[in-house]
Each structure stands twice: as C-alpha cells, then as structure tokens.
Design an enzyme around this catalytic site. Structure first.
Site, PDB file in Angstrom:
ATOM      1  N   SER A 171      -4.652   4.266  16.192  1.00 27.77           N
ATOM      2  CA  SER A 171      -4.071   3.640  17.388  1.00 27.77           C
ATOM      3  C   SER A 171      -4.197   4.615  18.550  1.00 27.77           C
ATOM      4  O   SER A 171      -4.122   5.837  18.353  1.00 27.77           O
ATOM      5  CB  SER A 171      -2.594   3.334  17.160  1.00 27.77           C
ATOM      6  OG  SER A 171      -1.989   2.955  18.377  1.00 27.77           O
TER       7      SER A 171
ATOM      8  N   ASN B 155      -6.256  -1.071   7.202  1.00 29.86           N
ATOM      9  CA  ASN B 155      -5.692  -1.686   8.401  1.00 29.86           C
ATOM     10  C   ASN B 155      -4.168  -1.877   8.318  1.00 29.86           C
ATOM     11  O   ASN B 155      -3.502  -1.920   9.345  1.00 29.86           O
ATOM     12  CB  ASN B 155      -6.393  -3.043   8.606  1.00 29.86           C
ATOM     13  CG  ASN B 155      -5.720  -3.900   9.650  1.00 29.86           C
ATOM     14  OD1 ASN B 155      -5.904  -3.693  10.847  1.00 29.86           O
ATOM     15  ND2 ASN B 155      -4.919  -4.868   9.230  1.00 29.86           N
TER      16      ASN B 155
ATOM     17  N   ALA C  11       2.842   9.557  15.434  1.00 31.54           N
ATOM     18  CA  ALA C  11       2.518  10.728  14.601  1.00 31.54           C
ATOM     19  C   ALA C  11       1.720  10.297  13.369  1.00 31.54           C
ATOM     20  O   ALA C  11       0.767  10.970  12.960  1.00 31.54           O
ATOM     21  CB  ALA C  11       3.800  11.447  14.189  1.00 31.54           C
ATOM     22  N   SER C  12       2.096   9.156  12.777  1.00 31.49           N
ATOM     23  CA  SER C  12       1.369   8.681  11.583  1.00 31.49           C
ATOM     24  C   SER C  12      -0.077   8.357  11.941  1.00 31.49           C
ATOM     25  O   SER C  12      -1.002   8.624  11.164  1.00 31.49           O
ATOM     26  CB  SER C  12       2.055   7.456  10.966  1.00 31.49           C
ATOM     27  OG  SER C  12       1.841   6.271  11.741  1.00 31.49           O
ATOM     28  N   LYS C  13      -0.296   7.796  13.131  1.00 33.91           N
ATOM     29  CA  LYS C  13      -1.653   7.407  13.523  1.00 33.91           C
ATOM     30  C   LYS C  13      -2.479   8.641  13.919  1.00 33.91           C
ATOM     31  O   LYS C  13      -3.701   8.682  13.686  1.00 33.91           O
ATOM     32  CB  LYS C  13      -1.599   6.388  14.664  1.00 33.91           C
ATOM     33  CG  LYS C  13      -1.020   5.041  14.230  1.00 33.91           C
ATOM     34  CD  LYS C  13      -1.887   4.354  13.172  1.00 33.91           C
ATOM     35  CE  LYS C  13      -1.487   2.917  12.902  1.00 33.91           C
ATOM     36  NZ  LYS C  13      -2.416   2.221  12.019  1.00 33.91           N
TER      37      LYS C  13
ATOM     38  N   TYR D 271       5.530   6.338  14.447  1.00 34.27           N
ATOM     39  CA  TYR D 271       4.289   5.550  14.409  1.00 34.27           C
ATOM     40  C   TYR D 271       3.123   6.351  15.006  1.00 34.27           C
ATOM     41  O   TYR D 271       2.057   6.470  14.399  1.00 34.27           O
ATOM     42  CB  TYR D 271       4.496   4.241  15.189  1.00 34.27           C
ATOM     43  CG  TYR D 271       3.253   3.385  15.329  1.00 34.27           C
ATOM     44  CD1 TYR D 271       2.811   2.591  14.283  1.00 34.27           C
ATOM     45  CD2 TYR D 271       2.510   3.380  16.512  1.00 34.27           C
ATOM     46  CE1 TYR D 271       1.668   1.799  14.403  1.00 34.27           C
ATOM     47  CE2 TYR D 271       1.368   2.597  16.648  1.00 34.27           C
ATOM     48  CZ  TYR D 271       0.954   1.809  15.590  1.00 34.27           C
ATOM     49  OH  TYR D 271      -0.188   1.039  15.715  1.00 34.27           O
TER      50      TYR D 271
ATOM     51  N   VAL E 128       0.816  -1.226   0.000  1.00 36.88           N
ATOM     52  CA  VAL E 128       0.000   0.000   0.000  1.00 36.88           C
ATOM     53  C   VAL E 128       0.849   1.276   0.000  1.00 36.88           C
ATOM     54  O   VAL E 128       0.302   2.378  -0.047  1.00 36.88           O
ATOM     55  CB  VAL E 128      -1.026   0.040   1.163  1.00 36.88           C
ATOM     56  CG1 VAL E 128      -2.027  -1.090   1.087  1.00 36.88           C
ATOM     57  CG2 VAL E 128      -0.328   0.082   2.526  1.00 36.88           C
TER      58      VAL E 128
HETATM   59  N1  LIG Z   1      -2.127  -4.925  17.922  1.00 31.45           N
HETATM   60  C1  LIG Z   1      -2.262  -3.812  18.606  1.00 31.45           C
HETATM   61  O1  LIG Z   1      -2.147  -3.790  19.841  1.00 31.45           O
HETATM   62  C2  LIG Z   1      -2.579  -2.522  17.887  1.00 31.45           C
HETATM   63  C3  LIG Z   1      -2.747  -1.375  18.665  1.00 31.45           C
HETATM   64  C4  LIG Z   1      -3.062  -0.191  18.039  1.00 31.45           C
HETATM   65  C5  LIG Z   1      -3.212  -0.144  16.668  1.00 31.45           C
HETATM   66  N2  LIG Z   1      -3.031  -1.264  15.932  1.00 31.45           N
HETATM   67  C6  LIG Z   1      -3.211  -1.163  14.478  1.00 31.45           C
HETATM   68  O2  LIG Z   1      -4.028  -2.213  14.020  1.00 31.45           O
HETATM   69  C7  LIG Z   1      -3.652  -2.598  12.692  1.00 31.45           C
HETATM   70  C8  LIG Z   1      -3.338  -4.075  12.631  1.00 31.45           C
HETATM   71  O3  LIG Z   1      -2.353  -4.385  13.609  1.00 31.45           O
HETATM   72  P1  LIG Z   1      -1.877  -5.869  13.920  1.00 31.45           P
HETATM   73  O4  LIG Z   1      -1.502  -5.891  15.351  1.00 31.45           O
HETATM   74  O5  LIG Z   1      -2.853  -6.839  13.384  1.00 31.45           O
HETATM   75  O6  LIG Z   1      -0.499  -5.897  13.064  1.00 31.45           O
HETATM   76  P2  LIG Z   1       0.186  -7.070  12.238  1.00 31.45           P
HETATM   77  O7  LIG Z   1       1.620  -6.645  12.077  1.00 31.45           O
HETATM   78  O8  LIG Z   1      -0.109  -8.384  12.868  1.00 31.45           O
HETATM   79  O9  LIG Z   1      -0.564  -6.966  10.837  1.00 31.45           O
HETATM   80  C9  LIG Z   1      -0.326  -5.908   9.943  1.00 31.45           C
HETATM   81  C10 LIG Z   1      -0.426  -6.448   8.539  1.00 31.45           C
HETATM   82  O10 LIG Z   1      -0.143  -5.365   7.631  1.00 31.45           O
HETATM   83  C11 LIG Z   1       0.674  -5.871   6.601  1.00 31.45           C
HETATM   84  N3  LIG Z   1       1.440  -4.809   5.966  1.00 31.45           N
HETATM   85  C12 LIG Z   1       2.542  -4.175   6.440  1.00 31.45           C
HETATM   86  N4  LIG Z   1       3.009  -3.311   5.525  1.00 31.45           N
HETATM   87  C13 LIG Z   1       2.201  -3.393   4.445  1.00 31.45           C
HETATM   88  C14 LIG Z   1       2.182  -2.772   3.186  1.00 31.45           C
HETATM   89  N5  LIG Z   1       3.125  -1.894   2.818  1.00 31.45           N
HETATM   90  N6  LIG Z   1       1.179  -3.074   2.320  1.00 31.45           N
HETATM   91  C15 LIG Z   1       0.245  -3.999   2.665  1.00 31.45           C
HETATM   92  N7  LIG Z   1       0.224  -4.641   3.838  1.00 31.45           N
HETATM   93  C16 LIG Z   1       1.190  -4.343   4.724  1.00 31.45           C
HETATM   94  C17 LIG Z   1       1.567  -6.900   7.278  1.00 31.45           C
HETATM   95  O11 LIG Z   1       2.160  -7.798   6.353  1.00 31.45           O
HETATM   96  C18 LIG Z   1       0.600  -7.556   8.247  1.00 31.45           C
HETATM   97  O12 LIG Z   1      -0.026  -8.685   7.679  1.00 31.45           O
HETATM   98  C19 LIG Z   1      -2.469  -1.700  12.332  1.00 31.45           C
HETATM   99  O13 LIG Z   1      -2.959  -0.562  11.660  1.00 31.45           O
HETATM  100  C20 LIG Z   1      -1.912  -1.295  13.679  1.00 31.45           C
HETATM  101  O14 LIG Z   1      -1.192  -0.094  13.636  1.00 31.45           O
HETATM  102  C21 LIG Z   1      -2.714  -2.472  16.502  1.00 31.45           C
END
Ligand SMILES: NC(=O)c1ccc[n+]([C@@H]2O[C@H](COP(=O)([O-])OP(=O)(O)OC[C@H]3O[C@@H](n4cnc5c(N)ncnc54)[C@H](O)[C@@H]3O)[C@@H](O)[C@H]2O)c1
Length: 260
Positions: A143, A90, A158-160, A156, A64
């Site tokens: 986030s 996501n 700042a991006s969120k 991270y 992406v």
């Molecule tokens: N897990 C948490 O505690 C938490 C907390 C706050 C926010 N988030 C947000 O929730 C979302 C999912 O988090 P998660 O914990 O499932 O993370 P994760 O790392 O398990 O999954 C993220 C997925 O995004 C994919 N990805 C990374 N770069 C990419 C790219 N350039 N193009 C396409 N896909 C790409 C990865 O391959 C992975 O499958 C994210 O946006 C994360 O910032 C998660």
C-alpha cells in the site's frame, strides 16, 4: 482477449471481493486456472459466479493468519492444477485510529494477516515452485500507506512497509529458482475497504463522506480514485512473462499520489 495465462495456475488470497476478486477474474479471463481463497464464506458465492462465466476455478475458505490453513490452501491449489505459477498475496485487514489510542493487542491481527499471512503463503508456495523447477511469480499487495508516515493508520502502514521489505528479501533468495517476487502498492482504489476507511475518517472529523472523498480526490494528480481493474492490470503484467526480467520491485498504482 489475450491468452497470456493459458495453462497457468494462480492462487489469489482475499479474493471474495474488491481488488482480489478483480485480479482473479482478469487472470481467469486470460486463461489461468484460479484458486480463490478468503476468510469469508462469500468466497463460495464468488466461485459460483466465476464458474458461471466458464472459468476454471476452485475456492478455499482460508484464514491466512493460520499457518495450517495456508498450507491447506496451497496444497489444494497444487492438487487441483498440479502446480502454482502465480501467487497473489492480497488478503489484508485495515486499521484506523489515533496513534495514542493503539493498544498492544491491536497490532496482532494486522501483523498476523497482512505480514505473517503473506510471508507464510509465499514460503509455502515457493517450496512448491522450487519442487516443480518451473519458476513462478509472486506479487505481494502492499500500500502507498507503507511509504512515509500515516498517523491514522500506524499498524496497517507498518505492516505494509514490512511487506515491501519482505518482497525484496524474498526476491533476492528466490531469484536462483527463477521465482520473481514483486509488489504492487495501490493508492486510493475504489473498493469497500476504501469507502469504509473514508467513512471512519468522516465520522472522526465530523464531516460528511462526500466532503472527505472530495478532499482526498483533489490530492491525486489524476483527480480520480483508481478502479480495481487498474491494479489488476499491473498485477497481471508482473505475473506474466512480459515482466520476465523484473524482480524485487515495488510499483505504485496511485494516479500520481506518490509524487513528492
Ligand atoms: N482499496 C484501496 O484503496 C487499497 C489501497 C492500498 C492497498 N490496498 C490493499 O489491497 C488489498 C485488497 O484491498 P481491498 O480494498 O480489495 O480490500 P477488501 O477489504 O475489499 O478485501 C480484502 C479481502 O481480504 C479478506 N481477508 C481479510 N482477512 C483475511 C484473512 N485472515 N484470511 C483471508 N482473507 C482475508 C477479506 O475477507 C476481503 O475479502 C489489501 O491488501 C489492501 O491492503 C487497498
């Protein structure tokens, strides 16, 4: 099982694992046709698993942070399902490191994936939704780290924060087309990304993973980490007609961690 998404099509980025995979699964269980996309080739394995569960699914290997790949992903979903009703932005990259060590180039992948990737997927999907005249729902995963200072995660966080602001701007512009744009802001959800962050912090502070997780858990009023399905349920609400009068909003799904 409810059939809230029968006849609907959803596109979910970063859905090979973690929260994205759970969101995709729950949308499909409630009847949606799903296009799952991820930079990882594992997305093909996830699609195979979903097919064996009887889901209507296609998959795309998509980075992406590349505009041409975003366009290809959105176009593939539209040609398979004839439209996109829901987009879930996501996909994201984490970043962790002391503020004074951050280099110029450290910002680029984080901003390109988390912010620009989400924005251009939103823009291209919104064009398709406008053409269809049927409206739609877009959910950007931000986030809790994007609210308030996070010294260890500056790029991270700042991006969120920017994703939340972009959500509100897009909601104002797209409301005239009945396209709703909202954001879910997760706290500590138990996924691979979360455990990797905890491992990094443990390493830097010379403690074991169990102790780090224990300290983090104690800060959460509900005294536990969240399950991916608990984010997915909130996303499904925002994608569904149950939230037809809600746009431009940011919902924390965090067990009370955001309470001041
Ligand atoms: N897990 C948490 O505690 C938490 C907390 C706050 C926010 N988030 C947000 O929730 C979302 C999912 O988090 P998660 O914990 O499932 O993370 P994760 O790392 O398990 O999954 C993220 C997925 O995004 C994919 N990805 C990374 N770069 C990419 C790219 N350039 N193009 C396409 N896909 C790409 C990865 O391959 C992975 O499958 C994210 O946006 C994360 O910032 C998660």
């Amino acid at each position: 099982m409810s059939e809230r998404f029968n006849g609907k099509a959803a596109l979910i980025t970063g859905s090979a694992k973690g929260l994205g995979k759970e969101i995709a699964k729950m949308l499909a269980e409630e009847g949606a046709g799903i296009c799952i996309a991820d930079i990882s080739e594992n997305i093909k394995k996830t699609a195979k698993e979903f097919k064996s569960m009887g889901f209507n699914v296609i998959c795309q290997v998509t980075d992406v942070s590349k505009p041409e790949e975003i366009k290809k992903m959105v176009d593939a979903a539209c040609s398979e399902f004839g439209k996109i009703d829901c987009l879930i932005n996501n996909a994201a990259l984490p970043y962790q490191g002391p503020l004074m060590d951050i280099k110029w180039e450290d910002w680029d992948p984080i901003i390109n994936v988390n912010l620009k990737g989400s924005f251009f997927a939103l823009q291209h999907t919104a064009r398709k939704m406008i053409e269809s005249g049927n409206g739609g729902s877009i959910v950007n995963i931000s986030s809790l780290a994007g609210s308030g200072g996070r010294p260890l995660y500056v790029p991270y966080a700042a991006s969120k924060a920017a994703v939340m602001n972009m959500t509100q701007s897009a909601a104002k512009v797209l409301a005239q087309y009945n396209i709703r744009v909202n954001s879910i802001s997760p706290g500590n959800m138990y996924t691979e990304m979360f455990v990797e962050c905890a491992e990094e912090v443990s390493k830097e502070s010379n403690t074991d993973l169990e102790s780090t997780l224990d300290i983090w858990k104690k800060r959460i009023p509900l005294n536990r980490f969240g399950q991916p399905s608990e984010v997915a349920k909130a996303v499904l609400f925002l994608c569904s007609d149950d939230s037809s009068y809600i746009t431009g909003q940011i919902y924390n799904v965090c067990g009370g961690l955001s309470i001041p």
